[in-house]
Design a protein around this motif. Structure first.
Motif, PDB file in Angstrom:
ATOM      1  N   GLY A  87       0.787  -1.219   0.000  1.00 38.94           N
ATOM      2  CA  GLY A  87       0.000   0.000   0.000  1.00 38.94           C
ATOM      3  C   GLY A  87       0.825   1.278   0.000  1.00 38.94           C
ATOM      4  N   CYS A 146      -9.661   1.969   7.194  1.00 44.59           N
ATOM      5  CA  CYS A 146      -9.445   0.514   7.131  1.00 44.59           C
ATOM      6  C   CYS A 146      -9.783   0.022   5.732  1.00 44.59           C
ATOM      7  CB  CYS A 146     -10.324  -0.205   8.143  1.00 44.59           C
ATOM      8  SG  CYS A 146      -9.875   0.163   9.844  1.00 44.59           S
ATOM      9  N   ARG A 147      -8.931  -0.852   5.220  1.00 47.65           N
ATOM     10  CA  ARG A 147      -9.162  -1.476   3.914  1.00 47.65           C
ATOM     11  C   ARG A 147      -8.920  -2.970   4.050  1.00 47.65           C
ATOM     12  NH1 ARG A 147      -5.671   2.871   1.672  1.00 47.65           N
ATOM     13  NH2 ARG A 147      -7.092   4.539   1.136  1.00 47.65           N
ATOM     14  N   PHE A 205      -2.092  -7.466   2.875  1.00 49.47           N
ATOM     15  CA  PHE A 205      -1.081  -6.441   3.127  1.00 49.47           C
ATOM     16  C   PHE A 205       0.017  -7.007   4.030  1.00 49.47           C
ATOM     17  CE2 PHE A 205      -5.247  -4.244   3.004  1.00 49.47           C
ATOM     18  CZ  PHE A 205      -5.050  -3.407   1.917  1.00 49.47           C
ATOM     19  N   CYS A 216       2.151  -5.422   7.251  1.00 47.76           N
ATOM     20  CA  CYS A 216       2.187  -4.285   8.160  1.00 47.76           C
ATOM     21  C   CYS A 216       3.484  -3.514   7.952  1.00 47.76           C
ATOM     22  CB  CYS A 216       2.070  -4.750   9.613  1.00 47.76           C
ATOM     23  SG  CYS A 216       2.204  -3.410  10.817  1.00 47.76           S
ATOM     24  N   THR A 252      -6.675  -6.835   7.130  1.00 49.12           N
ATOM     25  CA  THR A 252      -7.267  -5.510   7.316  1.00 49.12           C
ATOM     26  C   THR A 252      -6.123  -4.535   7.549  1.00 49.12           C
ATOM     27  OG1 THR A 252      -9.284  -6.420   8.300  1.00 49.12           O
ATOM     28  CG2 THR A 252      -8.843  -4.085   8.682  1.00 49.12           C
ATOM     29  N   GLY A 253      -5.951  -3.616   6.610  1.00 56.93           N
ATOM     30  CA  GLY A 253      -4.906  -2.609   6.723  1.00 56.93           C
ATOM     31  C   GLY A 253      -5.474  -1.318   7.265  1.00 56.93           C
ATOM     32  N   HIS A 254      -4.800  -0.766   8.262  1.00 62.84           N
ATOM     33  CA  HIS A 254      -5.176   0.525   8.830  1.00 62.84           C
ATOM     34  C   HIS A 254      -4.207   1.561   8.256  1.00 62.84           C
ATOM     35  CE1 HIS A 254      -6.805  -2.408  11.640  1.00 62.84           C
ATOM     36  NE2 HIS A 254      -7.659  -1.481  12.014  1.00 62.84           N
ATOM     37  N   PHE A 255      -4.756   2.594   7.630  1.00 60.40           N
ATOM     38  CA  PHE A 255      -3.969   3.637   6.990  1.00 60.40           C
ATOM     39  C   PHE A 255      -4.250   4.968   7.687  1.00 60.40           C
ATOM     40  CE2 PHE A 255      -4.595   0.311   3.969  1.00 60.40           C
ATOM     41  CZ  PHE A 255      -3.442   0.261   3.197  1.00 60.40           C
ATOM     42  N   GLU A 305      -0.756   9.533   2.795  1.00 62.81           N
ATOM     43  CA  GLU A 305      -1.292   8.398   3.537  1.00 62.81           C
ATOM     44  C   GLU A 305      -0.144   7.512   3.987  1.00 62.81           C
ATOM     45  OE1 GLU A 305      -3.754   5.038   1.686  1.00 62.81           O
ATOM     46  OE2 GLU A 305      -5.249   6.494   2.371  1.00 62.81           O
ATOM     47  N   GLY A 319       0.783   3.760   5.815  1.00 66.14           N
ATOM     48  CA  GLY A 319       0.282   2.441   6.173  1.00 66.14           C
ATOM     49  C   GLY A 319       0.629   1.462   5.083  1.00 66.14           C
ATOM     50  N   PRO A 320       0.122   0.291   5.173  1.00 69.86           N
ATOM     51  CA  PRO A 320      -0.855  -0.236   6.125  1.00 69.86           C
ATOM     52  C   PRO A 320      -0.205  -0.696   7.427  1.00 69.86           C
ATOM     53  CG  PRO A 320      -0.303  -1.937   4.549  1.00 69.86           C
ATOM     54  CD  PRO A 320       0.464  -0.700   4.138  1.00 69.86           C
TER      55      PRO A 320
END
Length: 129
Positions: free
Chosen positions: A6, A86-87, A91, A93, A102-105, A112, A114-115
């Motif tokens: 990401g 969240c996407r 991914f 980390c 679940t990636g948190h950006f 941006e 992340g993830p």
């Protein structure tokens, strides 16, 4: 197939701006330098760029360095309800390298970041030690 990390390709200036903004959003008032470096490694692993981030953050009054301690004079914090996106997907980390679905950006003005996994997002923002 390699996991999508990401991370967009950024110029050096964009990377420095993102690093400074991340420091500006830390919730910690004071951090040992190694802990701060752990957070900055989510932006860049280049020692030269890291040095630029620290120098620019200090010049702008975001941080103050004394020996191995950094005092943070940030303007705010990351708002989880509006700045963490969240996407779903495959991914890795950006902090620990673990595979995540679940990636948190973090959505910052400079870009941006992340993830991150669910626990690393809290560590990067200073919500968890």
């Amino acid at each position: 197939m390699a996991p999508d990390d990401g991370a967009p390709t950024r110029t050096r200036e964009e990377t420095v701006a993102l690093g400074v903004e991340l420091l500006d959003r830390l919730e910690d008032e004071e951090l040992p330098l190694p802990d701060l470096m752990d957070r900055l490694e989510t932006v860049t692993t280049s020692p030269a760029v890291t040095r630029e981030v620290l120098e620019e953050a200090e010049r702008r009054g975001v941080i103050e360095r004394e020996d191995a301690v950094v005092r943070v004079h940030g303007s705010g914090f990351v708002r989880f309800d509006s700045q963490v996106i969240c996407r779903e997907g495959e991914f890795s980390c950006r902090r620990c390298g673990a595979g995540i679905t679940t990636g948190h950006f973090i959505a910052l003005d400079a870009g941006e970041l992340g993830p991150f996994g669910s626990s690393c997002i809290r560590k990067v923002t200073g919500r968890e030690e």
